[in-house]
Write a protein that holds these residues in place. Structure first.
Motif, PDB file in Angstrom:
ATOM      1  N   GLY A   1       0.798  -1.235   0.000  1.00 46.64           N
ATOM      2  CA  GLY A   1       0.000   0.000   0.000  1.00 46.64           C
ATOM      3  C   GLY A   1       0.822   1.272   0.000  1.00 46.64           C
ATOM      4  O   GLY A   1       0.265   2.373   0.002  1.00 46.64           O
ATOM      5  N   MET A   2       2.153   1.155  -0.009  1.00 45.24           N
ATOM      6  CA  MET A   2       2.998   2.370  -0.029  1.00 45.24           C
ATOM      7  C   MET A   2       3.628   2.541  -1.405  1.00 45.24           C
ATOM      8  O   MET A   2       3.806   1.579  -2.146  1.00 45.24           O
ATOM      9  CB  MET A   2       4.127   2.247   0.996  1.00 45.24           C
ATOM     10  CG  MET A   2       3.656   2.157   2.441  1.00 45.24           C
ATOM     11  SD  MET A   2       5.056   2.051   3.578  1.00 45.24           S
ATOM     12  CE  MET A   2       5.731   0.445   3.152  1.00 45.24           C
ATOM     13  N   THR A   3       3.969   3.788  -1.717  1.00 47.14           N
ATOM     14  CA  THR A   3       4.703   4.088  -2.949  1.00 47.14           C
ATOM     15  C   THR A   3       6.050   4.632  -2.484  1.00 47.14           C
ATOM     16  O   THR A   3       6.194   5.807  -2.171  1.00 47.14           O
ATOM     17  CB  THR A   3       3.940   5.145  -3.779  1.00 47.14           C
ATOM     18  OG1 THR A   3       2.621   4.666  -4.002  1.00 47.14           O
ATOM     19  CG2 THR A   3       4.610   5.374  -5.121  1.00 47.14           C
ATOM     20  N   LEU A   4       7.032   3.741  -2.392  1.00 48.44           N
ATOM     21  CA  LEU A   4       8.321   4.115  -1.802  1.00 48.44           C
ATOM     22  C   LEU A   4       9.340   4.496  -2.867  1.00 48.44           C
ATOM     23  O   LEU A   4       9.508   3.798  -3.865  1.00 48.44           O
ATOM     24  CB  LEU A   4       8.909   2.951  -0.994  1.00 48.44           C
ATOM     25  CG  LEU A   4       8.229   2.564   0.322  1.00 48.44           C
ATOM     26  CD1 LEU A   4       9.019   1.425   0.977  1.00 48.44           C
ATOM     27  CD2 LEU A   4       8.137   3.745   1.271  1.00 48.44           C
ATOM     28  N   VAL A   5      10.042   5.587  -2.621  1.00 56.42           N
ATOM     29  CA  VAL A   5      11.202   5.931  -3.431  1.00 56.42           C
ATOM     30  C   VAL A   5      12.412   5.973  -2.499  1.00 56.42           C
ATOM     31  O   VAL A   5      12.279   5.916  -1.287  1.00 56.42           O
ATOM     32  CB  VAL A   5      11.049   7.288  -4.145  1.00 56.42           C
ATOM     33  CG1 VAL A   5       9.899   7.240  -5.145  1.00 56.42           C
ATOM     34  CG2 VAL A   5      10.849   8.417  -3.142  1.00 56.42           C
TER      35      VAL A   5
ATOM     36  N   LYS B   1       6.423   0.920   9.068  1.00 53.42           N
ATOM     37  CA  LYS B   1       5.883   1.808   8.035  1.00 53.42           C
ATOM     38  C   LYS B   1       6.267   3.274   8.290  1.00 53.42           C
ATOM     39  O   LYS B   1       6.579   4.012   7.358  1.00 53.42           O
ATOM     40  CB  LYS B   1       4.367   1.642   7.906  1.00 53.42           C
ATOM     41  CG  LYS B   1       4.010   0.371   7.162  1.00 53.42           C
ATOM     42  CD  LYS B   1       2.618   0.382   6.553  1.00 53.42           C
ATOM     43  CE  LYS B   1       2.423  -0.800   5.615  1.00 53.42           C
ATOM     44  NZ  LYS B   1       1.129  -0.764   4.906  1.00 53.42           N
TER      45      LYS B   1
ATOM     46  N   ALA C   1       9.728   3.605   7.200  1.00 54.42           N
ATOM     47  CA  ALA C   1       9.855   3.705   5.743  1.00 54.42           C
ATOM     48  C   ALA C   1       9.673   5.156   5.291  1.00 54.42           C
ATOM     49  O   ALA C   1      10.434   5.655   4.451  1.00 54.42           O
ATOM     50  CB  ALA C   1       8.843   2.799   5.048  1.00 54.42           C
TER      51      ALA C   1
ATOM     52  N   MET D   1      12.545   7.493   3.616  1.00 58.99           N
ATOM     53  CA  MET D   1      12.319   8.107   2.309  1.00 58.99           C
ATOM     54  C   MET D   1      12.598   9.610   2.390  1.00 58.99           C
ATOM     55  O   MET D   1      13.332  10.168   1.568  1.00 58.99           O
ATOM     56  CB  MET D   1      10.878   7.840   1.880  1.00 58.99           C
ATOM     57  CG  MET D   1      10.574   8.283   0.480  1.00 58.99           C
ATOM     58  SD  MET D   1       9.064   7.542  -0.185  1.00 58.99           S
ATOM     59  CE  MET D   1       7.830   8.195   0.902  1.00 58.99           C
TER      60      MET D   1
END
Lengths: 223, 222
Positions: free
Chosen positions: A62-66, B87, B90, B94
């Motif tokens: 469910g995440m859009t990680l960069v 999460k 994360a 980022m």
């Protein structure tokens, strides 16, 4: 949605390959969407999927990680490849960052002007032989275990394996003075998930050739 | 041994400053041993304290840690500045990596040849205005909270504050279009530990001048 992570990058190693390796080693199936034109990249940007307008980008849970490190840290934690406590994590981070520094030097080769290439390769070999490989050989010697940290497989073993294979592509004699690293490379290559990833037909990418580099430059509008 | 972390680096911001900031924000007292001559660096290498022959190096909790990110990750975890779960971590990673990318460009300025400096500064300003600051303004707008992640102070607020101060040093007009970032900068600057670190006489280092670069060149041979 299949539930599998989706990797957005161009069809090359560069900054996504570590992610592919780690997922493969963890036995995680993943999909790839290749960026082939600058319009593909523009679309991702316009859809707001790239926080800093850049790839790699991974859709996962469910995440859009960069940002490669953010992606790797998440995967490593999720699949218990990041050590058992904060001190093991510290060692893993120290070693991983050293590997990343040498890997960055190697990555620079692809975009290096031809007249600077020879000096760059020299520097890479020198650092490999005199700084990085001795450091990791010393770690393995110090505890005599089969893995770098905590006597079990963690992310940094996979990062190191990937690096050793890359070094071998540059000059197969580089590993010769390092028996423990050679043994580690063998052992890791025989782990089932790794062995599978090393076979032809896996999602592992080949070294970038001139054609791939030219294509990437067009996509990213580089000279 | 005092039990305090000991930071080994030269007497400048460079790659150690973000560590000084994080320790200070966490309210952790630390000592510094400055590398002033080539012999100082050589000694650390010979004593086997620098795994990759490089600084920053920090002695903390019985470990001799090198690599800025390894050091930051350890400190952030130890002082509960790394989010409440994987999460949040994360998101923090980022954002922190985006900040690191822009910071890296700014760090490189000091060693950029004079004939390339103007172009480099222009690029930094462009990226600041069009890529990085808008991204963080958007994060703050999206949740309306006082901190970037998880509605409480984490490491990335401190990293961003540090960056915003450098951006301001470069060109104070760069922050003007970003009201939420300006408010965050104010709020964070008023936290007790941060306020203390911002006072003269703290271990915060000033902008790097030509003299410091020349001395560093002698020691680190670049």
């Amino acid at each position: 949605m299949s539930g599998k992570p989706v990797l957005h990058y161009f069809n090359a190693r560069r900054r996504m390959e570590n992610v592919r390796w780690l997922l493969a080693a963890a036995g995680v199936e993943f999909e790839e969407k290749f960026i082939e034109t600058s319009e593909d990249l523009e679309k991702l940007r316009q859809d707001g999927k790239l926080m800093f307008e850049q790839v790699p980008m991974v859709e996962i849970d469910g995440m859009t990680l960069v940002q490669t490190r953010a992606i790797l840290n998440y995967i490593a934690t999720k699949y218990d490849l990041y050590g058992k406590d904060v001190k093991e994590r510290a060692l893993i981070d120290v070693y991983t960052e050293g590997i990343a520094d040498l890997s960055d030097l190697i990555m620079q080769l692809a975009l290096c002007p031809p007249d600077e290439k020879e000096a760059k390769i020299s520097l890479i070999k020198d650092r490999t032989k005199n700084r990085y490989l001795p450091a990791f050989e010393k770690v393995l010697k110090s505890h005599g275990q089969d893995y770098l940290v905590g006597n079990r497989l963690t992310r940094v073993d996979i990062h190191l394996l990937e690096l050793l294979l890359r070094l071998e592509e540059i000059d197969s004699s580089l590993l010769a003075p390092f028996p423990l690293l050679k043994a580690l490379k063998s052992r890791l290559s025989n782990l089932p998930n790794v062995k599978k990833f090393l076979q032809p037909g896996s999602q592992r990418k080949p070294p970038a050739d001139e054609k791939t580099i030219e294509k990437a430059k067009k996509i990213f509008k580089m000279k």
